[in-house]
Design an enzyme around this catalytic site. Sequence first.
Site, PDB file in Angstrom:
ATOM      1  N   GLU A 284      30.082 -20.401  49.436  1.00 31.77           N
ATOM      2  CA  GLU A 284      29.773 -19.518  50.463  1.00 31.77           C
ATOM      3  C   GLU A 284      29.976 -17.943  50.140  1.00 31.77           C
ATOM      4  O   GLU A 284      30.644 -17.407  50.981  1.00 31.77           O
ATOM      5  CB  GLU A 284      30.369 -19.912  51.812  1.00 31.77           C
ATOM      6  CG  GLU A 284      30.100 -21.354  52.062  1.00 31.77           C
ATOM      7  CD  GLU A 284      31.318 -21.922  53.241  1.00 31.77           C
ATOM      8  OE1 GLU A 284      32.115 -20.927  53.649  1.00 31.77           O
ATOM      9  OE2 GLU A 284      31.254 -23.051  53.678  1.00 31.77           O
ATOM     10  N   PRO A 285      29.513 -17.670  49.275  1.00 37.19           N
ATOM     11  CA  PRO A 285      30.027 -16.232  48.933  1.00 37.19           C
ATOM     12  C   PRO A 285      29.449 -15.274  49.522  1.00 37.19           C
ATOM     13  O   PRO A 285      28.041 -15.254  49.997  1.00 37.19           O
ATOM     14  CB  PRO A 285      29.634 -15.957  47.304  1.00 37.19           C
ATOM     15  CG  PRO A 285      28.549 -16.669  47.225  1.00 37.19           C
ATOM     16  CD  PRO A 285      28.628 -18.060  48.101  1.00 37.19           C
ATOM     17  N   ARG A 287      30.645 -11.278  50.087  1.00 39.01           N
ATOM     18  CA  ARG A 287      31.249  -9.655  49.370  1.00 39.01           C
ATOM     19  C   ARG A 287      30.696  -9.514  48.267  1.00 39.01           C
ATOM     20  O   ARG A 287      30.326  -8.794  47.917  1.00 39.01           O
ATOM     21  CB  ARG A 287      32.709  -9.489  49.768  1.00 39.01           C
ATOM     22  CG  ARG A 287      33.076  -8.055  49.340  1.00 39.01           C
ATOM     23  CD  ARG A 287      34.623  -8.149  49.188  1.00 39.01           C
ATOM     24  NE  ARG A 287      35.246  -8.858  50.251  1.00 39.01           N
ATOM     25  CZ  ARG A 287      35.907  -8.273  51.397  1.00 39.01           C
ATOM     26  NH1 ARG A 287      35.718  -6.973  51.383  1.00 39.01           N
ATOM     27  NH2 ARG A 287      36.425  -9.170  52.138  1.00 39.01           N
ATOM     28  N   TYR A 327      41.187  -2.085  58.189  1.00 39.96           N
ATOM     29  CA  TYR A 327      42.079  -2.906  57.080  1.00 39.96           C
ATOM     30  C   TYR A 327      42.795  -1.740  56.094  1.00 39.96           C
ATOM     31  O   TYR A 327      43.350  -2.193  55.081  1.00 39.96           O
ATOM     32  CB  TYR A 327      41.311  -3.811  56.142  1.00 39.96           C
ATOM     33  CG  TYR A 327      40.392  -4.703  56.854  1.00 39.96           C
ATOM     34  CD1 TYR A 327      40.636  -5.800  58.048  1.00 39.96           C
ATOM     35  CD2 TYR A 327      39.090  -4.296  56.616  1.00 39.96           C
ATOM     36  CE1 TYR A 327      39.561  -6.504  58.507  1.00 39.96           C
ATOM     37  CE2 TYR A 327      37.995  -5.190  57.327  1.00 39.96           C
ATOM     38  CZ  TYR A 327      38.291  -6.161  58.421  1.00 39.96           C
ATOM     39  OH  TYR A 327      37.317  -6.971  58.870  1.00 39.96           O
ATOM     40  N   CYS A 356      35.897  10.298  68.071  1.00 31.25           N
ATOM     41  CA  CYS A 356      37.259  10.845  68.750  1.00 31.25           C
ATOM     42  C   CYS A 356      38.531   9.709  68.666  1.00 31.25           C
ATOM     43  O   CYS A 356      38.922   9.472  69.556  1.00 31.25           O
ATOM     44  CB  CYS A 356      37.044  10.971  70.092  1.00 31.25           C
ATOM     45  SG  CYS A 356      35.686  12.364  70.278  1.00 31.25           S
ATOM     46  N   GLU A 357      39.079   9.586  67.527  1.00 26.69           N
ATOM     47  CA  GLU A 357      40.193   8.663  67.316  1.00 26.69           C
ATOM     48  C   GLU A 357      40.757   9.217  65.855  1.00 26.69           C
ATOM     49  O   GLU A 357      39.954   9.302  65.034  1.00 26.69           O
ATOM     50  CB  GLU A 357      39.790   7.127  67.083  1.00 26.69           C
ATOM     51  CG  GLU A 357      39.012   6.658  68.400  1.00 26.69           C
ATOM     52  CD  GLU A 357      39.528   5.018  68.428  1.00 26.69           C
ATOM     53  OE1 GLU A 357      40.495   4.463  67.792  1.00 26.69           O
ATOM     54  OE2 GLU A 357      38.358   4.345  69.297  1.00 26.69           O
TER      55      GLU A 357
END
Length: 427
Positions: A284-285, A287, A327, A356-357
């Site tokens: 199940e690759p 990325r 992350y 705005c963060e």
Amino acid sequence: MIPTSLPGQPHIHYANGQLHVEACPLDALASAHGTPLFVYSKASMLDALAAYQRGFAGRNAQICYAMKANSTLGVLQLFAQAGCGFDIVSGGELARVLAAGGDPAKVIFSGVGKTRQEMREALQAGIGCFNVESEAELDVLNTVALSLQMRAPVSIRVNPNVDPKTHPYISTGLKGNKFGIAHERTLATYQRAASLPGLHVVGIDCHIGSQITEETPYLDAMDRMLDLVAAIEAAGIPIHHIDFGGGLGINYQGDTPPPADALWAKLLAKLDARGFGQRKLMIEPGRSLVGNAGICITEVLFMKPGEQKSFCIVDAAMNDLPRPALYQAFHQIVPLDLHKQAQPGAPVYDVVGPVCESGDWLGHDRPLAVQAGDRLAVLSAGAYCMSMSSNYNSRPRAAEILVDGEQAHLIRARDSMADQLRGERLL
Ligand code: LLP
């Protein structure tokens, strides 16, 4: 000028001083379609798939693309036409597979929280396998299948309790994670599954984490899985396929994951040595099939030098590229124009978006020699960027282009304001 390739990304390169994806200059694409703009290389995706296909040559293996990495229809269509199945985790993902022309028989359904409705839809579509993650889910799936007078094909997702040595948010195969059935409960769970009339045990599954850059966790997980297969079969329950999940990492910042074919040469040698070489295999690759195939073009809005920190404010943000905010992930950022590459000693900037963060950043302390109006490319943006994007701050989701040689296919138009307002009602 000689084309200059970027590390690990042979189809993304500078030619005549301009960054290209395959034969398409990115500056022209940005002028035609606006920014932020995701651009993917078809050749890069097919090359990544080919590494797995080489690894499995002569074996009975099914590659199920984990479409959560990038679930845009044009990308799914490419993998479906290349023979892939799909690893899905929701009814929405199933609908996308079907809309892209994928074969439902090659679909496996993972995830800890499938609803009854999603189970029904998947059974009616005729998917290949449910990867069941808890004993409670087994019972519900049994009931749903019986209500449709069907038998659901199932694997149990086993939690092999190995450390994938990756970011804690994307590590899934340790005891404290919400995923899978504990190793020591596996045999009892299989016995229960085999006793339920609405279920048909077909396989076993594991997935230990994501962005894994070492081979040892895979080899350890395989050993533990094969021990279980032997025990389950000794109890009279045949296991037709073994699914080893996804998780192979990519090069973001000099990471050196093993190439898929080299990794599988080692894993297959172990399978052979333990007498399981003829068993049907699934993987199940996600990325590793799409991550390095994509970039995101963004335009510099303002340079904002400061005493403590200097900022390069761009028009892409955490709603487009959420991985740094989530992350602390690193993505390389390069100018489209090679002549604007920073020389040693150039001032460093935090590359930030308009949201705005303070968590809205794309890169910290990057040496830059660009000015307002210049364009940058955020690299390794093919996986978990567009699929995790949002409309936060009522920003439109970006457009996406799939490049095939000199051809640039628009595979997703930028959100219009009407797209954003659809479904909402005034009081
Ligand atoms: N199979 C299952 C059951 C999964 O949960 C995942 C990913 C995969 C396969 C595919 O893993 P991959 O080959 O892509 O590593 N958003 C995070 C990654 C989350 C991964 C979730 N599960 C990130 O941007 O790093």
